[in-house]
Write a protein that holds these residues in place. Sequence first.
Motif, mmCIF file in Angstrom:
data_model
loop_
_atom_site.group_PDB
_atom_site.id
_atom_site.type_symbol
_atom_site.label_atom_id
_atom_site.label_comp_id
_atom_site.label_asym_id
_atom_site.label_seq_id
_atom_site.Cartn_x
_atom_site.Cartn_y
_atom_site.Cartn_z
ATOM 1 N N GLN A 60 -6.438 0.091 -3.525
ATOM 2 C CA GLN A 60 -7.744 0.062 -2.888
ATOM 3 C C GLN A 60 -7.956 -1.653 -2.767
ATOM 4 O OE1 GLN A 60 -9.815 2.232 -1.335
ATOM 5 N NE2 GLN A 60 -10.607 0.144 -0.670
ATOM 6 N N GLU A 61 -7.422 -2.368 -3.784
ATOM 7 C CA GLU A 61 -7.562 -3.773 -3.723
ATOM 8 C C GLU A 61 -6.667 -4.284 -2.584
ATOM 9 O OE1 GLU A 61 -6.599 -5.110 -7.549
ATOM 10 O OE2 GLU A 61 -8.743 -4.660 -8.486
ATOM 11 N N VAL A 62 -5.585 -3.841 -2.448
ATOM 12 C CA VAL A 62 -4.515 -4.233 -1.560
ATOM 13 C C VAL A 62 -4.935 -3.698 -0.094
ATOM 14 C CG1 VAL A 62 -2.360 -3.964 -0.385
ATOM 15 C CG2 VAL A 62 -2.535 -3.801 -3.027
ATOM 16 N N LYS A 63 -5.943 -2.591 -0.087
ATOM 17 C CA LYS A 63 -6.252 -2.341 1.041
ATOM 18 C C LYS A 63 -7.585 -2.988 1.594
ATOM 19 C CE LYS A 63 -5.612 2.758 1.354
ATOM 20 N NZ LYS A 63 -6.164 3.983 1.181
ATOM 21 N N ILE A 119 0.731 -1.198 0.080
ATOM 22 C CA ILE A 119 0.010 -0.157 0.087
ATOM 23 C C ILE A 119 0.985 1.180 -0.190
ATOM 24 C CG2 ILE A 119 -1.508 1.386 1.426
ATOM 25 C CD1 ILE A 119 -2.913 -1.426 2.243
ATOM 26 N N ALA A 120 1.734 1.220 0.870
ATOM 27 C CA ALA A 120 2.737 2.390 0.885
ATOM 28 C C ALA A 120 3.455 2.646 -0.111
ATOM 29 C CB ALA A 120 3.903 2.193 2.010
ATOM 30 N N GLU A 121 3.964 1.568 -1.028
ATOM 31 C CA GLU A 121 4.798 1.754 -2.237
ATOM 32 C C GLU A 121 3.648 2.302 -3.242
ATOM 33 O OE1 GLU A 121 6.489 -2.219 -3.018
ATOM 34 O OE2 GLU A 121 7.977 -1.900 -1.536
ATOM 35 N N GLY A 122 2.496 1.768 -3.394
ATOM 36 C CA GLY A 122 1.638 2.028 -4.347
ATOM 37 C C GLY A 122 1.311 3.410 -4.242
ATOM 38 N N GLN A 123 0.969 4.021 -3.182
ATOM 39 C CA GLN A 123 0.753 5.519 -2.723
ATOM 40 C C GLN A 123 1.819 6.067 -3.291
ATOM 41 O OE1 GLN A 123 -0.365 5.187 1.425
ATOM 42 N NE2 GLN A 123 -2.600 5.140 1.067
ATOM 43 N N ALA A 124 2.987 5.699 -2.901
ATOM 44 C CA ALA A 124 4.124 6.510 -3.487
ATOM 45 C C ALA A 124 4.247 6.784 -4.936
ATOM 46 C CB ALA A 124 5.420 6.173 -2.796
ATOM 47 N N LYS A 125 3.945 5.659 -5.609
ATOM 48 C CA LYS A 125 3.905 5.559 -7.038
ATOM 49 C C LYS A 125 2.940 6.420 -7.752
ATOM 50 C CE LYS A 125 4.445 2.246 -10.614
ATOM 51 N NZ LYS A 125 4.389 1.096 -11.367
#
Length: 371
Positions: free
Chosen positions: A135-138, A81-87
Amino acid sequence: MRTANTHKNMARCAATATLACVLGLGLVAPAYADTASDLAAARTKLEQIGTQTQQIHEELSAQTQELDQTAGEITQKQQEIAEGQAKLSSYVAGEYKTGGLSLLQVLTGVDDLGDMLNRLFYYGKVSDKQAQTIQEVKDLKQQLTDKQTEQEKNVAATQKKVDELNAQQAEAQSVVNSLDSQLQAELAAEAEANAALQAGINASTAEKATVSNDTAGTTENTNNGGGTTNNGGGNTPAPAPAPTPQPVTPAPTPTPSAPSQSVDGGTVVSRAYSKLGYAYSWGGIGPNSFDCSGFVSYCLTGRYCRLGTTGTFMGWTRVSDPQPGDVVVNSYHTGIYIGNGQMIHASDYKTGVIISSVAAGMNNNYIFVRY
């Protein structure tokens, strides 16, 4: 003389009464029988609790491993989630975002209107896709969190069962220890009673022999000393004739008897009861574990040895009226008969030394033999 005989008869009656009282000890069922049965039951219960405790510990270990695995998966999803948000922040521009590219930077270097539209379209698609992935990861992380909560409840419930079984095991062990001490005390009392029985028999036998010898001597003196002589009308006691010397035949020296292999049935049964609940082991001859023939050998001899196998025992004298202490045997199993259709035997690894019905195994061609 009559007074002396009366005293001797009274002594003989007293000796007989004493013997009867002592013999009465042997008519009572062994005091240790109930305790031995209780001890065997307590050891069985302790073994059952131990098996349950082992199983519940294995269950708890498996649940703990699953819980640790779930926690690791949650940590991994948090990182994704953290990596996706950063990307995503590198594509999204706006006042509500920080650390990402501005819309101006996205459009820098646009050569014509078509290129600008293409960049804006790509920018929007990438943003939507990244947001959907996050959102899927969350959602997956939330599922794992719910799973973790349920697993924690299961671990807590299993741990409670473990604590309860540990308490039951401690209590059962205490009962086994208490009954074992009680059984040893009762066996010691039984041995003392048997010694008293033998002492009473010996004393009564000796007393009876003494009274019989004294009575015989009194009768002989009375018959030889009652004659009178008539001398001139007066009654003068005639002198007692001198006894004719009789040749004295020395009593034969008793020949010591060779030790006999036969044993008292009560002793055999006592030894069998004393090992109730002990473990079974292939080839075991004691003191803490036995196989079936090793157990029978101990009961018959009182020694931790092996008299033979079931094949050996089947060659002994067969009896049709079995008594406590006789051997129950077929071609592959053996035990000690204790009366009332029951026997004590080293059964198997699961049950150890137990009491069983002989009738339950009659289809296995059991016979009774005597050592």
